[in-house]
Write an enzyme that holds these catalytic residues in place. Structure first.
Site, PDB file in Angstrom:
ATOM      1  N   ASN A 118      -6.766 -11.925 -49.269  1.00 27.25           N
ATOM      2  CA  ASN A 118      -7.297 -11.685 -47.921  1.00 27.25           C
ATOM      3  C   ASN A 118      -8.687 -11.079 -48.104  1.00 27.25           C
ATOM      4  O   ASN A 118      -8.809  -9.899 -48.420  1.00 27.25           O
ATOM      5  CB  ASN A 118      -6.342 -10.726 -47.197  1.00 27.25           C
ATOM      6  N   GLU A 172       2.828 -10.379 -43.652  1.00 29.02           N
ATOM      7  CA  GLU A 172       1.938 -11.536 -43.552  1.00 29.02           C
ATOM      8  C   GLU A 172       1.709 -12.175 -44.917  1.00 29.02           C
ATOM      9  O   GLU A 172       1.596 -13.389 -45.038  1.00 29.02           O
ATOM     10  CB  GLU A 172       0.607 -11.111 -42.914  1.00 29.02           C
ATOM     11  N   ARG A 223     -10.694  -1.297 -29.701  1.00 30.29           N
ATOM     12  CA  ARG A 223     -11.096  -2.435 -28.842  1.00 30.29           C
ATOM     13  C   ARG A 223     -10.557  -2.242 -27.431  1.00 30.29           C
ATOM     14  O   ARG A 223      -9.444  -1.770 -27.250  1.00 30.29           O
ATOM     15  CB  ARG A 223     -10.543  -3.738 -29.425  1.00 30.29           C
ATOM     16  N   HIS A 240      -3.336 -13.004 -35.166  1.00 33.90           N
ATOM     17  CA  HIS A 240      -2.084 -12.416 -35.707  1.00 33.90           C
ATOM     18  C   HIS A 240      -0.970 -13.465 -35.789  1.00 33.90           C
ATOM     19  O   HIS A 240       0.209 -13.117 -35.810  1.00 33.90           O
ATOM     20  CB  HIS A 240      -1.544 -11.260 -34.829  1.00 33.90           C
ATOM     21  N   ARG A 300      -5.786 -16.073 -46.745  1.00 32.43           N
ATOM     22  CA  ARG A 300      -5.760 -15.807 -45.317  1.00 32.43           C
ATOM     23  C   ARG A 300      -7.115 -16.223 -44.749  1.00 32.43           C
ATOM     24  O   ARG A 300      -8.153 -15.763 -45.236  1.00 32.43           O
ATOM     25  CB  ARG A 300      -5.520 -14.331 -45.054  1.00 32.43           C
TER      26      ARG A 300
END
Ligand code: AMP
Length: 403
Positions: free
Chosen positions: A7, A391, A248, A187, A98
């Site tokens: 990743n 993940e 955010r 996601h 990823r």
């Protein structure tokens, strides 16, 4: 079979080497500050942790100056006879990367070739902070492991099954056709993984279930998964939309941007920065983006901290209600990621606020962290579950399937 999962961020690289015979990570680590002074590799094998700093890199003859040297050092660490876990790079059957954005082109993972690289580059416009870093990592690996198959696993792919009414924005239609502005969702790897695991835990077929998955971490999103397919999700064209998050803002009235530009004489980039980095529970509380700090402050009577927690819980509840409507029903609600897995209070507050759906929290079962289990009462019509996300394992599984 062993699969390396990578990743890559703009200055970081996370990795896991997964043994697919038992689906366990046998080594993992993180390279930080790539291309900056003080670049460092932290490598873990079982309970042992090794830090390879600048001095050790010099002694190794490999100094992390870019992603290629970072990947080279990771391979060196994995194959080193002292801290490594494999004898040679040839033991790595494939690399799963990823990749944040696959645009509309990829609804599933894909073996990387020259054509795929072209599309990934085209998608960089849609994810300028992420895709270029992902591409750099892939290219570094290709140079160092030219014969090893590489697979791209996209954050967006799982949500490509959304129906048009869920992904289209009510802007002039050409904004979608010519500029590709639509809801993509993110996601996806996590939502897909926890939905699969939830079905297994319930002993039911995923294709028969309506599941709402709540990935509640520093970045947070909710997804509606009907019969195994994502039909809606709270993040949108970018990961800024939906729930309030660590920093955010989530959903706001789009006119606020023009209003602030005039009122505060801010540029669009300054407002974008504010919405991404200074908003969310950090902006509301004025304390931290980390829910643990906010909860501590709220317990001490800080009202803005309590407000941030209340807003977050309210947003999650609102999305669950909306997605129960979107699917005309719901069988299971899943909590995952940092907050979803560890914070029993938020889970309980969310569930208590949606009891009209026929779900009630079982305080004893909910008194747990990071363990897959049902957390609702036996007589609940809708089942609430905690499922730790993984993940990396999902990326490794998709990579294995493709090669
Ligand atoms: P993630 O982005 O999935 O790694 O989640 C990170 C976030 O999870 C952190 O910012 C924390 O706010 C939250 N978190 C982790 N552990 C806890 C906990 N025990 N209680 C509340 N929040 C937590």
């Amino acid at each position: 079979m062993k699969i390396l999962v990578l990743n890559c961020g703009s200055s970081s690289l996370k990795y896991q080497l997964i043994d697919m015979t038992n689906q366990q990570a046998i080594a993992n680590g993180l390279v930080e500050r790539i291309g900056l002074p003080g670049a460092i590799l932290t490598h873990r094998k079982g309970a042992d942790k090794f830090v390879i700093d600048h001095e050790k890199q010099l002694a190794n003859g490999l100094v992390i100056t870019d992603h290629k040297t970072a990947v080279a050092l990771v391979i060196k660490a994995l194959t080193c006879d002292k801290i490594g876990i494999i004898t040679s790079m040839d033991e790595i059957s494939a690399v799963g990367h990823r990749v944040v954005h696959g645009g509309e082109k990829y609804a599933s993972s894909v073996i990387i070739n020259a054509d795929v690289m072209k599309v990934l580059n085209e998608c960089s416009k849609l994810a300028p902070l992420h895709n270029p870093a992902n591409i750099t990592g892939i290219m570094a690996c290709q140079e160092l492991m030219p014969t090893t198959p590489m697979v791209a696993v996209f954050d967006t792919a799982f949500h490509q099954t959304m129906p048009v009414e869920a992904y289209i924005y009510s802007l002039p239609y050409e904004i979608y056709t010519e500029h590709k502005v639509r809801r993509y969702g993110f996601h996806g790897t996590s939502h897909k993984y926890v939905a699969n695991e939830a079905a297994k835990l319930l002993g039911k077929n995923l294709n028969e279930l309506k599941i709402i998955t709540c990935h509640l971490g520093n970045g947070a999103s909710v997804a509606a998964i009907k019969h195994g397919k994502s039909v809606d999700t709270s993040m949108g064209f970018t990961p800024l939309a939906g729930l309030t998050m660590g920093t955010r803002c989530g959903d706001i009235d789009p006119s606020i941007i023009a209003y602030l530009a005039h009122e505060m004489d801010l540029s669009v980039d300054e407002i974008d920065n504010m919405m991404n980095k200074k908003s969310g529970v950090l902006g509301l509380s004025g304390i931290s983006s980390d829910f643990r700090d906010i909860e501590t402050a709220a317990e001490q009577g800080n009202q803005r901290a309590q407000l941030a927690l209340d807003v977050f819980t309210y947003h999650v509840k609102k999305y669950i209600g909306a997605y129960a409507a979107a699917m005309n029903g719901v069988d299971a609600i899943v909590f995952t990621a940092g907050l979803g897995e560890n914070d029993k209070v938020t889970r309980a507050n969310v569930i208590e606020g949606i009891s009209f759906l026929g779900v009630n929290i079982d305080a004893e079962k909910n008194n747990v962290r990071g363990q897959a289990r049902i957390i609702s009462t036996n007589d609940s019509k809708v089942t609430a579950l905690l499922i730790p996300t993984n993940e990396e394992l999902m990326i490794a599984q998709e990579t294995q399937e493709l090669i």
